[in-house]
Design an enzyme around this catalytic site. Structure first.
Site, PDB file in Angstrom:
ATOM      1  N   CYS A 169       8.286  17.763 -53.623  1.00  0.00           N
ATOM      2  CA  CYS A 169       9.640  17.226 -53.468  1.00  0.00           C
ATOM      3  C   CYS A 169      10.188  16.625 -54.758  1.00  0.00           C
ATOM      4  O   CYS A 169      11.269  16.051 -54.758  1.00  0.00           O
ATOM      5  CB  CYS A 169       9.686  16.201 -52.337  1.00  0.00           C
ATOM      6  SG  CYS A 169       8.598  14.811 -52.621  1.00  0.00           S
ATOM      7  N   HIS A 172      33.062   7.584 -48.032  1.00  0.00           N
ATOM      8  CA  HIS A 172      33.404   8.711 -47.175  1.00  0.00           C
ATOM      9  C   HIS A 172      34.036   9.858 -47.944  1.00  0.00           C
ATOM     10  O   HIS A 172      33.834  11.023 -47.624  1.00  0.00           O
ATOM     11  CB  HIS A 172      34.365   8.252 -46.068  1.00  0.00           C
ATOM     12  CG  HIS A 172      33.631   7.877 -44.824  1.00  0.00           C
ATOM     13  ND1 HIS A 172      33.985   6.824 -44.030  1.00  0.00           N
ATOM     14  CD2 HIS A 172      32.549   8.428 -44.240  1.00  0.00           C
ATOM     15  CE1 HIS A 172      33.161   6.743 -43.015  1.00  0.00           C
ATOM     16  NE2 HIS A 172      32.273   7.709 -43.114  1.00  0.00           N
ATOM     17  N   GLU A 189       1.565  11.489 -56.447  1.00  0.00           N
ATOM     18  CA  GLU A 189       2.422  11.080 -57.562  1.00  0.00           C
ATOM     19  C   GLU A 189       1.622  10.510 -58.719  1.00  0.00           C
ATOM     20  O   GLU A 189       2.177  10.231 -59.776  1.00  0.00           O
ATOM     21  CB  GLU A 189       3.424  10.014 -57.087  1.00  0.00           C
ATOM     22  CG  GLU A 189       4.355  10.522 -56.019  1.00  0.00           C
ATOM     23  CD  GLU A 189       5.359   9.481 -55.594  1.00  0.00           C
ATOM     24  OE1 GLU A 189       6.508   9.541 -56.052  1.00  0.00           O
ATOM     25  OE2 GLU A 189       4.992   8.605 -54.787  1.00  0.00           O
ATOM     26  N   ASP A 225       7.226  11.516 -60.645  1.00  0.00           N
ATOM     27  CA  ASP A 225       6.270  10.493 -61.057  1.00  0.00           C
ATOM     28  C   ASP A 225       4.976  11.102 -61.571  1.00  0.00           C
ATOM     29  O   ASP A 225       4.383  10.593 -62.525  1.00  0.00           O
ATOM     30  CB  ASP A 225       5.980   9.544 -59.892  1.00  0.00           C
ATOM     31  CG  ASP A 225       7.074   8.494 -59.769  1.00  0.00           C
ATOM     32  OD1 ASP A 225       7.467   7.937 -60.816  1.00  0.00           O
ATOM     33  OD2 ASP A 225       7.551   8.245 -58.653  1.00  0.00           O
TER      34      ASP A 225
HETATM   35  C1  PEP Z   1       8.819  12.043 -57.262  1.00  0.00           C
HETATM   36  O1  PEP Z   1       8.268  11.121 -57.856  1.00  0.00           O
HETATM   37  O2  PEP Z   1       8.745  13.220 -57.619  1.00  0.00           O
HETATM   38  C2  PEP Z   1       9.625  11.762 -56.065  1.00  0.00           C
HETATM   39  C3  PEP Z   1      10.111  12.729 -55.322  1.00  0.00           C
HETATM   40  O3  PEP Z   1       9.876  10.465 -55.802  1.00  0.00           O
HETATM   41  P1  PEP Z   1      11.037   9.621 -56.542  1.00  0.00           P
HETATM   42  O4  PEP Z   1      11.808  10.559 -57.404  1.00  0.00           O
HETATM   43  O5  PEP Z   1      11.830   9.016 -55.452  1.00  0.00           O
HETATM   44  O6  PEP Z   1      10.239   8.626 -57.310  1.00  0.00           O
HETATM   45 MG    MG Z   2       8.206   9.173 -56.966  1.00  0.00          MG
END
Ligand code: PEP
Ligand code: MG
Length: 590
Positions: A514, A202, A443, A467
């Protein structure tokens, strides 16, 4: 200011971003000693009266602290603690031990804490096997019990002996939430260095919510640091320096001041769209690992959750999270985000990221049984999550994302599993949405190369560059020795991204990114030029990326991308892009 002789460097877990410099205020918290003795039967009534009075006092103390805090997350935590203090289970459990086993009230409260926390799924703070959700409840519950025990013993409640001087860096073994809330809300604390805890404790959550730089898991901080010495901490890297040299002090202070004024300036644009000067809008969303990060997403102008990494529900525990635990996590995020999109990724466990009891012994975990491969080998894992997702599907604007898709068959299988989970719930009479948009993470180079076909069978893509780069450049993203070769601007990466976006456009679906590349402002124009629709990143990165997008035009970005892709070597591309970005956005280059 006291200066101690030697510079001491400690490494911890970055828990709340930002640089802080100030004088240490060391809180050496030691758990209250609990007197333990058996009562004579005639002492029972008196002991029950003591117990009642101490519990009522705890509730009153929490009410008073709560009232001093106003609105915000810290207040909600104190509300929860107050309810725990007044909960009849605690009262009745301790009273029964007093009456039946003739334990003194302090001992009875501690025993009740132990019994209830064991039922919650673990034994004590910090044990492996805890899960984040119950660990936090248990921490709150332990603080409430501590408070009652302190009251019984007639000790002063706060562990902070006297007011904390303005501008302090609080260094503590562990900071009870009530103290942390008061401290952080007072605005007197510049930073926190905590020995105990994790990103989910927390104190970390509060520090992030109130944007106070914080490093946790910093072993020996209390032992090595004295009140009054100068401490510098970096909440982005987890570095803590006790008694820094003069030149280091100046460097840190200058960095802090620069970051502060830059941050304030950038946040002025929080409610403005990430729209280029020629009208191209990119949606800026956030990646989260824990539901408690949502307030920070909103305060940084996040337009949605682009990636919720649900595997964090599984780590550091013996047993698998239940469907209800999944549901609670999902529904809390969806509720807090209102109508904004919330993209929940099905679990991406694998290699050493496995719950205990499911450990694999693969030679190449990154190429092994992870993510969608794991859930398709163990469909029950996926079913639990799928059911929880459907149960949450009517709460907000939910989207599901599948990790590590390499074969179209994997996507089809996941769709069949999701449909089966929905049918089960409908048969059980549970109300669920008609459908949930389903996305595929890009990925692997295979997925990027087949984007046009994959895109015909899903609703959106999210490119996971962490990835994708690892698999494209054959660079283990965990391996320090090849980290210098992990280069997002390699031509092969750019070509793959370009190809993938072309495939998505042909299939008529949207593309998000992402991976970490999305949150680095140095790449924002390259990604804009490539045609990305949504960028998802750590909440604190959103304002910087927005600044770049609002200061650029799509046509410029396209021209820059074309020029960058005309070079052959990665060094040339990097040099060109970094020089261009520094020229256009000198304030970000610093
Ligand atoms: C990625 O591979 O870019 C991703 C967002 O997944 P993670 O970092 O959780 O493997
Ligand atoms: Mg990933």
């Amino acid at each position: 200011m006291l200066r101690s002789a030697a510079v001491i460097r400690l490494a911890g877990i970055p828990a709340s971003p930002g640089v802080a410099l100030g004088q240490a205020f060391v809180v050496d918290r030691r758990r209250a000693r609990v007197p333990r003795y058996h009562l004579e039967p005639e002492g029972i009534a008196r002991e029950l009266a003591r117990l009642n009075a101490a519990t009522r006092l705890a509730a009153d103390q929490l009410t008073a602290i709560r009232e001093s805090l106003g609105e915000g997350e810290q207040g909600l935590i104190l509300d929860a603690q107050k309810m725990m203090a007044m909960d009849p289970t605690l009262q009745a459990g301790a009273a029964a031990l007093v009456e039946e086993e003739l334990l003194n009230a302090e001992w009875a409260v501690r025993r009740t804490f132990r019994d209830i926390s064991e039922k919650l799924g673990g034994s004590s703070k910090g044990d492996a096997g805890e899960d984040a959700f119950f660990a936090e409840r248990r921490n709150d519950f332990e603080e409430v019990c501590d408070r009652i025990v302190h009251n019984l013993a007639g000790e002063a409640q706060s562990l902070l002996a006297g007011p904390v001087p303005d501008g302090s860096i609080v260094v503590a073994y562990d900071l009870p939430t009530a103290d942390a809330a008061v401290l952080l809300a007072s605005g007197r604390v510049r930073g926190l260095v905590i020995e105990f805890g994790s990103k989910t404790s927390h104190t970390s959550i509060l520090a992030r919510a109130l944007e106070v730089p914080c490093v946790v898991g910093t072993e020996q901080a209390v032992e090595k640091c004295k009140t009054g010495v100068v401490v510098a901490l970096d909440g982005d890297t987890g570095e803590v320096v006790i008694s820094p040299e003069q030149n280091e002090l100046q460097r840190v202070e200058a960095a802090r001041l620069r970051a502060e004024s830059r941050g304030a300036l950038l946040l002025e644009q929080r409610d403005l769209p990430a729209c280029t000067q020629d009208g191209r809008t990119v949606s800026l969303c956030a990646n989260i690992e824990f539901p408690e990060e949502v307030p920070s997403v909103l305060s940084h102008g996040g337009e949605g959750i682009g990636l919720y990494r649900t595997e964090f529900l599984y780590l550091n525990r013996e047993e698998l999270p239940s469907e209800d635990e999944h549901f609670r996590a999902y529904s809390s995020i969806l509720t807090a985000m209102g109508n904004r999109p919330v993209t929940i990724r099905t679990l991406d466990l694998g290699g050493d990221k496995l719950p205990i009891g499911h450990r694999s012994h693969e030679a190449n975990p990154a190429l092994g049984l992870r993510a969608i491969r794991l859930t398709q080998k163990h469909p029950a894992l996926f079913r639990t999550q799928a059911r929880a997702l459907w149960r949450a599907s009517r709460i907000g604007n939910l989207r599901i994302l599948l990790p590590m898709i390499t074969f179209i068959a994997e996507l089809r299988e996941a769709k069949a599993q999701l449909a089966a989970a929905r049918a089960e719930l409908v048969a059980e009479g549970v109300a669920v949405a008609d459908e949930i948009p389903l996305g595929v993470m890009i990925e692997t180079p295979a997925a990027a190369m087949c984007a046009d076909r994959l895109g015909l069978e899903c609703d959106f893509f999210s490119i996971g560059t962490n990835d994708l780069i690892q698999y494209t450049l054959a660079i283990d993203r965990q391996n320090r020795d090849v980290a210098h070769l992990y280069r997002p601007l390699h031509l092969a990466v750019l070509r793959l991204l370009h190809h993938c976006l072309g495939g998505a456009r042909a299939a008529g679906i949207e593309v998000s990114m992402c991976g970490e590349m999305a949150g680095d402002p140095a790449y924002a124009l390259v990604l804009l030029g490539l045609g990305i629709d949504t960028l998802s990143m750590s909440p604190a990165d959103i304002p910087k990326v927005k600044r770049v997008l609002r200061g650029a035009t799509l046509s410029d970005a396209k021209a820059m991308l074309d020029a960058a892709m005309s070079f052959g070597s990665t060094e040339e591309i990097e040099k060109f892009v970094h020089a261009e970005m520094a020229r256009r956005f000198p304030e970000l280059a610093s």
